[in-house]
Scaffold this motif. Structure first.
Motif, mmCIF file in Angstrom:
data_model
loop_
_atom_site.group_PDB
_atom_site.id
_atom_site.type_symbol
_atom_site.label_atom_id
_atom_site.label_comp_id
_atom_site.label_asym_id
_atom_site.label_seq_id
_atom_site.Cartn_x
_atom_site.Cartn_y
_atom_site.Cartn_z
ATOM 1 N N GLN A 274 0.822 -1.196 0.000
ATOM 2 C CA GLN A 274 0.000 0.000 0.000
ATOM 3 C C GLN A 274 0.862 1.255 0.000
ATOM 4 O OE1 GLN A 274 -2.969 -0.122 3.071
ATOM 5 N NE2 GLN A 274 -4.001 -1.898 2.209
ATOM 6 N N GLY A 277 2.213 1.548 -3.464
ATOM 7 C CA GLY A 277 1.164 1.994 -4.374
ATOM 8 C C GLY A 277 1.011 3.503 -4.383
ATOM 9 N N SER A 278 1.193 4.124 -3.229
ATOM 10 C CA SER A 278 1.046 5.584 -3.161
ATOM 11 C C SER A 278 2.157 6.293 -3.924
ATOM 12 C CB SER A 278 1.037 6.035 -1.693
ATOM 13 O OG SER A 278 2.291 5.785 -1.072
ATOM 14 N N SER A 285 -0.397 -0.954 -10.707
ATOM 15 C CA SER A 285 -0.492 -1.975 -9.665
ATOM 16 C C SER A 285 0.832 -2.735 -9.615
ATOM 17 C CB SER A 285 -1.658 -2.928 -9.957
ATOM 18 O OG SER A 285 -1.855 -3.822 -8.882
ATOM 19 N N SER A 304 -2.041 -7.875 -6.268
ATOM 20 C CA SER A 304 -2.218 -6.470 -6.627
ATOM 21 C C SER A 304 -1.707 -5.607 -5.490
ATOM 22 C CB SER A 304 -3.694 -6.159 -6.922
ATOM 23 O OG SER A 304 -4.490 -6.325 -5.752
ATOM 24 N N ALA A 305 -1.554 -4.309 -5.770
ATOM 25 C CA ALA A 305 -1.051 -3.396 -4.740
ATOM 26 C C ALA A 305 -2.061 -3.219 -3.617
ATOM 27 C CB ALA A 305 -0.707 -2.047 -5.366
ATOM 28 N N ASP A 306 -3.343 -3.171 -3.956
ATOM 29 C CA ASP A 306 -4.395 -2.980 -2.956
ATOM 30 C C ASP A 306 -5.683 -3.554 -3.524
ATOM 31 O OD1 ASP A 306 -6.255 -2.197 -1.099
ATOM 32 O OD2 ASP A 306 -5.639 -0.093 -1.029
ATOM 33 N N ASP A 309 -8.614 -1.141 -4.053
ATOM 34 C CA ASP A 309 -8.429 0.049 -4.880
ATOM 35 C C ASP A 309 -8.842 -0.255 -6.317
ATOM 36 O OD1 ASP A 309 -7.648 2.330 -6.181
ATOM 37 O OD2 ASP A 309 -5.663 2.450 -5.255
ATOM 38 N N ARG A 312 -6.802 1.085 -9.347
ATOM 39 C CA ARG A 312 -5.590 0.347 -9.721
ATOM 40 C C ARG A 312 -5.923 -1.087 -10.141
ATOM 41 N NH1 ARG A 312 -1.117 3.299 -8.243
ATOM 42 N NH2 ARG A 312 -1.495 4.935 -6.707
ATOM 43 N N GLY A 314 -7.476 -3.393 -8.537
ATOM 44 C CA GLY A 314 -7.021 -4.247 -7.444
ATOM 45 C C GLY A 314 -7.579 -5.647 -7.470
#
Length: 761
Positions: A274, A277-278, A285, A304-306, A309, A312, A314
């Protein structure tokens, strides 16, 4: 009464009114290796159950439960007649429930077949209880209670309650926690410890008093437990590895789906993801896979990153998604080429412009580097040497060997593997690539990923242990051979990056002494992201994960596997340009290098197709006593073997190493026979030593360059940097804006080279 009915009548009734055990649909829970819930899939009514067995529950809980609920559970036939008669009489007398006479078996009967609290309902409960006792063992009845007793809200069973309220498995309950859990089903809504802690504590103390009264636990222990306040873990819904749990929940069977995931590591990496991801571009992702390569168990799975989300994507699992692998296939090619005898670790390869039919690859940095070793070409991920190697090995053979080892590359329907596949012109997944890289840490064998305990390990040989070892050492920065006494026993992080065409996919796959780490970064919808490539975006993620894993190994004093040199691997001194050993003082040894070799063999320098006509690296000459080149039938002529650098490398060689300088002068008295060839390529438009001046008022000088002679496509270079290419009849325009000296080089497709120097004022 029912208990007095003849056995045949009871048997018939049992068949007509079977136990409704199958009517309860279990929720499904996916767990980590240690039993920690990763994700729960509730039943159709939204109820969460975490099925457990008697052996998976703390003995403290069983003591508290049976002492408080049913001391004679293991001995009675399902009902306690005295308690039942007393409770029924009180119900009739007062018209309401005054006291309970239910055994644990009777409570289970009510849980599987709910009924009203009336006399008829009690008779029905007794019937179901007797059915339970006839049909199931005491242990099975107890397990039904453990898994179906209500604990408030949507929680059913001690497993779900223990994780939800206390954040731990039921096997780890302390005596105080066990007493609390034992009493909650009596009034789950009224005694919920998260809402009514005072009531819950009073009920717990009531259980403790019963345990002391019957000498199950010592009075002193009970008094100490009374002093403990009720402590609850922060209420958390299990939400780890969502894409893996979704994948397994649809394919695996059973109420509890166990995985090999390390819950602590998974949680840490999801928190990191996370944060990553920011910092990633919008809608980008990542996929992350961590595998213990000693067992091939997957320890972390981030698809996935989140997951939450949507911007992205997710919900898209980028571990199993098919993407262009970029340069991540190159280590497989170099390993297979070692085994096939095409190269050794320091073989001379050519990083020069070449055209392969309609395919003209270039390097990521858009430049060319001339003569490079196989280890350097792999470490720097140079494209032209890899294409040269695949051309020699064969793209179909390469694809077939990978497929036989379980690595299935994807191609468009109806198309065959081409040279472009080694630069990413194919499809693969992060899962497949990490699985493939296991060959470099498992003695050349590709091993399948293990997602669930008990899953068999499947291995297939891709390359020899020696080739795998050499490639891993190269990727680990240890291409230079060292004696065994100096060679590190373990390899530091070895890794390979990849970037697909258009910056759509950034890859990094690492191998530390214990783990495989696979990272993918990009947009799941395939949109290019400018400036996104493996080293810039995927490698930092891999390094952070590697640091975390190695720190954890050191803290745990865990085993770090050694990486001994296979017996078929040895060191050798070889010479360029021939690529083979030569005695000290041999004039054909233009550059001496140390190489890792397999089975005591050192393949000669690999020539690209079409270079054989120029003599490749070896040329047989006839010379006279003065060392001049002569015809073979000249007086006193003797043969001499001259090792020359491949002709296309000339522009990148020191002046003394170029072909024209290495060839002995031709004899005037008895000249050698000229080999048929194309006329040499000549530069037109500027001459050697020319001084060019810019026109007044102009900041740049415009050149118009032409070529005469030679064959095929021409490539133009200024100071070693390519400035363009032309056809046999074309010309090249180029502008120079800086004063100074310049070296202009022209290379044609046949390997002919022309070079001159000029200056601009």
């Amino acid at each position: 009464m029912i208990i007095l009915l003849p056995p045949l009548l009871l048997s018939a009734a049992n068949r007509l009114f079977p136990l409704p055990l199958g009517e309860v649909v279990n929720a499904r829970v996916v767990t980590a290796r240690d039993g920690t819930p990763l994700w729960r899939f509730a039943d159709s009514e939204g109820v969460w159950r975490y099925p457990v067995t008697v052996a998976e529950v703390s003995p403290y809980y069983l003591d508290a439960l049976l002492t408080y609920e049913d001391r004679w559970f293991w001995h009675h036939p399902g009902i306690n007649p005295l308690s039942l008669v007393r409770a029924a009489w009180q119900d009739l007398r007062y018209g309401k429930v005054v006291s309970g006479g239910s055994t644990l078996s009777m409570q289970v009967a009510r849980l599987i077949d709910p009924h009203p609290r009336t006399l008829g309902g009690k008779v029905r409960q007794v019937w179901r209880t007797l059915q339970l006792e006839w049909t199931l063992s005491k242990t099975q009845i107890l397990e039904l209670y453990l898994n179906r007793a209500p604990f408030g809200g949507t929680l059913q069973g001690i497993g779900a309650a223990s994780w939800a309220y206390l954040g731990k498995p039921p096997s780890a309950l302390t005596p105080g926690e066990a007493a609390l859990m034992a009493v909650l089903p009596q009034a789950p809504s009224r005694l919920r410890p998260d809402r009514y802690p005072e009531r819950a504590q009073a009920a717990r103390d009531k259980v403790l008093e019963r345990l002391a009264q019957y000498n199950v636990w010592p009075r002193r222990q009970v008094d100490e437990i009374r002093q403990e306040a009720i402590w609850l873990a922060p209420r958390q819904v299990p939400q780890l590895a969502p894409l893996l749990t979704r994948r397994l929940a649809t394919s695996a069977s059973g109420a509890v789906v166990a995985t090999t995931i390390d819950a602590g590591l998974q949680r840490r990496l999801e928190e990191m993801a996370q944060d990553w991801g920011s910092r990633l571009p919008e809608k980008t992702s990542l996929g992350l896979l961590v595998v213990d390569h000693t067992t091939m168990e997957v320890k972390a799975y981030l698809g996935s990153a989140d997951f939450t989300d949507n911007s992205r994507f997710g919900h898209v699992d980028m571990i199993s998604a098919q993407r262009s692998p970029g340069s991540t296939l190159k280590p497989f090619l170099y390993g297979l080429a070692l085994d096939s005898g095409l190269i050794h670790a320091e073989s001379l390869l050519q990083d020069v412009p070449r055209r392969f039919g309609d395919y003209r690859p270039g390097n990521f940095d858009t430049g060319f580097h001339g003569a490079v070793s196989a280890s350097e070409a792999l470490t720097r991920s140079l494209n032209l040497p890899a294409v040269q190697l695949l051309e020699a090995y064969g793209p179909k053979s390469f694809t077939a060997n990978l497929r036989n080892a379980g690595i299935n590359l994807r191609f468009p329907a109806g198309s065959d593997p081409s040279l472009a596949l080694i630069l990413g012109g194919t499809g693969s997944s992060l899962e497949q690539l990490v699985q493939g890289y296991s060959a470099f840490v498992r003695r050349g064998k590709v091993a399948g990923l293990i997602l669930q305990p008990g899953q068999p390990l499947v291995e297939r040989q891709l390359m020899s242990p020696g080739a795998a070892w050499i490639i891993r050492r190269i990727l680990g920065g240890q291409a230079l051979p060292q004696p065994d006494g100096v060679l590190p026993a373990t390899v530091p992080l070895a890794w390979k990056t990849g970037t697909s065409y258009g910056y759509r996919d950034a890859w990094s796959i690492g191998m530390n002494p214990r783990y495989l780490i696979g990272v993918w970064v990009g947009r799941p919808d395939g949109t290019p992201v400018a400036g996104q490539f493996g080293f810039a975006t995927a490698v930092p993620v891999m390094n952070q994960v590697n640091n975390l894993l190695m720190a954890s190994l050191r803290q745990q004093h865990a085993m770090i596997p050694a990486d001994p040199r296979p017996p078929e691997v040895s060191r050798a001194d070889i010479c360029w340009p021939g690529g083979q050993p030569l005695p000290a003082g041999d004039s054909n040894c233009r550059q001496r290098r140390q190489a890792w070799i397999l089975s005591g063999t050192w393949p000669p320098t690999l020539s690209a197709p079409g270079q054989e006509a120029t003599g490749g690296a070896a040329l047989t000459l006839w010379v006279n006593e003065q060392g001049e080149r002569v015809a073979s039938d000249c007086p006193s002529a003797k043969s001499e073997r001259l090792l020359l650098w491949p002709t296309p490398l000339d522009p990148w060689l020191p002046f003394a190493e170029r072909r024209a300088q290495r060839l002995p002068p031709a004899s005037v008295a008895c000249p050698p026979q000229a080999a048929p060839s194309y006329p040499p390529v000549v530069i037109l438009g500027v001459t050697n030593g020319m001084v060019l001046k810019r026109l007044p008022g102009r900041k740049s000088l415009d050149l118009r360059l032409h070529a005469q002679g030679g064959s095929g496509t021409r490539w133009w270079f200024i100071n070693g940097t390519q400035i363009g290419e032309t056809t046999p009849t074309g010309s090249l325009g180029y502008s120079l804006s800086t004063a100074g000296s310049y070296q202009l080089t022209l290379l044609d497709e046949g390997g002919s080279v022309s070079q001159l120097g000029f200056s601009v004022e």
